[in-house]
Design a protein around this motif. Structure first.
Motif, PDB file in Angstrom:
ATOM      1  N   HIS A   1      -5.370 -10.174  -3.119  1.00 56.99           N
ATOM      2  CA  HIS A   1      -4.761  -8.924  -2.657  1.00 56.99           C
ATOM      3  C   HIS A   1      -5.289  -8.646  -1.247  1.00 56.99           C
ATOM      4  O   HIS A   1      -6.496  -8.633  -1.036  1.00 56.99           O
TER       5      HIS A   1
ATOM      6  N   GLN B   1       0.823  -1.207   0.000  1.00 59.81           N
ATOM      7  CA  GLN B   1       0.000   0.000   0.000  1.00 59.81           C
ATOM      8  C   GLN B   1       0.860   1.262   0.000  1.00 59.81           C
ATOM      9  O   GLN B   1       2.017   1.244   0.435  1.00 59.81           O
ATOM     10  N   ASN B   2       0.273   2.331  -0.480  1.00 64.39           N
ATOM     11  CA  ASN B   2       1.002   3.581  -0.705  1.00 64.39           C
ATOM     12  C   ASN B   2       1.817   4.084   0.487  1.00 64.39           C
ATOM     13  O   ASN B   2       2.935   4.578   0.302  1.00 64.39           O
TER      14      ASN B   2
ATOM     15  N   HIS C   1      -0.777   0.105  -4.001  1.00 64.21           N
ATOM     16  CA  HIS C   1       0.057   0.888  -4.909  1.00 64.21           C
ATOM     17  C   HIS C   1      -0.372   0.657  -6.362  1.00 64.21           C
ATOM     18  O   HIS C   1      -0.718  -0.465  -6.746  1.00 64.21           O
ATOM     19  N   ASP C   2      -0.332   1.714  -7.155  1.00 64.50           N
ATOM     20  CA  ASP C   2      -0.792   1.674  -8.555  1.00 64.50           C
ATOM     21  C   ASP C   2      -0.151   0.573  -9.386  1.00 64.50           C
ATOM     22  O   ASP C   2      -0.772   0.035 -10.285  1.00 64.50           O
TER      23      ASP C   2
ATOM     24  N   ARG D   1      -5.263  -5.936   1.925  1.00 62.15           N
ATOM     25  CA  ARG D   1      -5.023  -4.527   2.238  1.00 62.15           C
ATOM     26  C   ARG D   1      -5.410  -4.277   3.688  1.00 62.15           C
ATOM     27  O   ARG D   1      -6.427  -4.777   4.159  1.00 62.15           O
TER      28      ARG D   1
ATOM     29  N   GLN E   1     -10.012  -9.656  -3.245  1.00 62.57           N
ATOM     30  CA  GLN E   1      -9.487  -8.582  -2.412  1.00 62.57           C
ATOM     31  C   GLN E   1     -10.015  -8.755  -0.991  1.00 62.57           C
ATOM     32  O   GLN E   1     -11.186  -9.051  -0.795  1.00 62.57           O
TER      33      GLN E   1
ATOM     34  N   THR F   1      -2.292  -2.697  -8.757  1.00 65.96           N
ATOM     35  CA  THR F   1      -3.746  -2.559  -8.651  1.00 65.96           C
ATOM     36  C   THR F   1      -4.456  -3.859  -9.008  1.00 65.96           C
ATOM     37  O   THR F   1      -4.201  -4.446 -10.061  1.00 65.96           O
TER      38      THR F   1
ATOM     39  N   LYS G   1      -4.450   2.834   0.054  1.00 64.42           N
ATOM     40  CA  LYS G   1      -4.748   2.169  -1.223  1.00 64.42           C
ATOM     41  C   LYS G   1      -3.570   1.315  -1.668  1.00 64.42           C
ATOM     42  O   LYS G   1      -2.413   1.645  -1.420  1.00 64.42           O
TER      43      LYS G   1
ATOM     44  N   LYS H   1      -7.137  -6.494 -10.341  1.00 70.34           N
ATOM     45  CA  LYS H   1      -8.085  -6.543 -11.459  1.00 70.34           C
ATOM     46  C   LYS H   1      -9.412  -7.061 -10.938  1.00 70.34           C
ATOM     47  O   LYS H   1      -9.487  -7.647  -9.851  1.00 70.34           O
TER      48      LYS H   1
END
Length: 186
Positions: free
Chosen positions: A52, A12-13, A75-76, A54, A86, A79, A73, A81
């Motif tokens: 994923h 994550q960011n 990380h880009d 988070r 998730q 990401t 969020k 699909k």
């Protein structure tokens, strides 16, 4: 490897130095994420199970991963699909109070490949739990990252903390391999 799932933990960011406003930068997160992406890409090519995970803290004024924040969020570069599972967790162990085990069992998963952060927290917890549940575990050590840690006035650099936890996991819980070794297994 048949019946194998990839579990991406907390990439994550807030953990990325390249993310403006990151609240909890880890050691070489971009490098670990790049390796995680290589494995993720292979799983996507082979249409294999991807989960994923988070984290959001369920407390007031969290140090990072605040609910609904940009920092929480994924990380880009990684990401999820639409067809990828998730999970939102509020604990260190991704199995605790989530449907992770149900997702894996519904797909007849027997092997899990684990990547992400932090080595000495969530990676350690999910690997030990997965092993205890009977999954054969693989950890891509160069697709995981952590931070410096301190205990009882002893400071431990991130690379040493990471190595210590990877050694412990390898001793009894998982095959700890490089990204390239994991890719060869697939």
């Amino acid at each position: 490897m048949e019946n194998t799932a990839l579990i991406l933990i907390d990439l994550q960011n807030d953990y990325f130095g390249s993310f403006e406003g990151a609240k909890w930068q880890l050691n070489e997160t971009e490098k670990a994420a790049s390796n995680a992406l290589k494995i993720l890409t292979k799983f996507r090519e082979k249409n294999m199970k991807i989960v994923h995970v988070r984290h959001e803290f369920a407390i007031e004024n969290p140090p990072f991963f605040a609910p609904n924040s940009q920092g929480a969020k994924i990380h880009d570069t990684l990401t999820p699909k639409e067809n990828e599972s998730q999970i939102l967790k509020h604990n260190v162990n991704a199995f605790k109070d989530t449907n992770l085990k149900e997702i894996l069992d519904d797909s007849n998963i027997t092997n899990v490949i684990i990547v992400g952060a932090m080595s000495y927290m969530c990676i350690d917890a999910v690997t030990r739990a997965a092993s205890d549940f009977g999954y054969k575990c693989f950890v891509a050590h160069d697709a995981c990252t952590t931070s410096d840690v301190e205990f009882n006035s002893i400071k431990v650099e991130a690379a040493i903390a990471h190595a210590a936890f990877m050694a412990a996991l390898q001793f009894a819980y998982a095959k700890v391999e490089t990204t390239n070794e994991i890719l060869e297994l697939l």
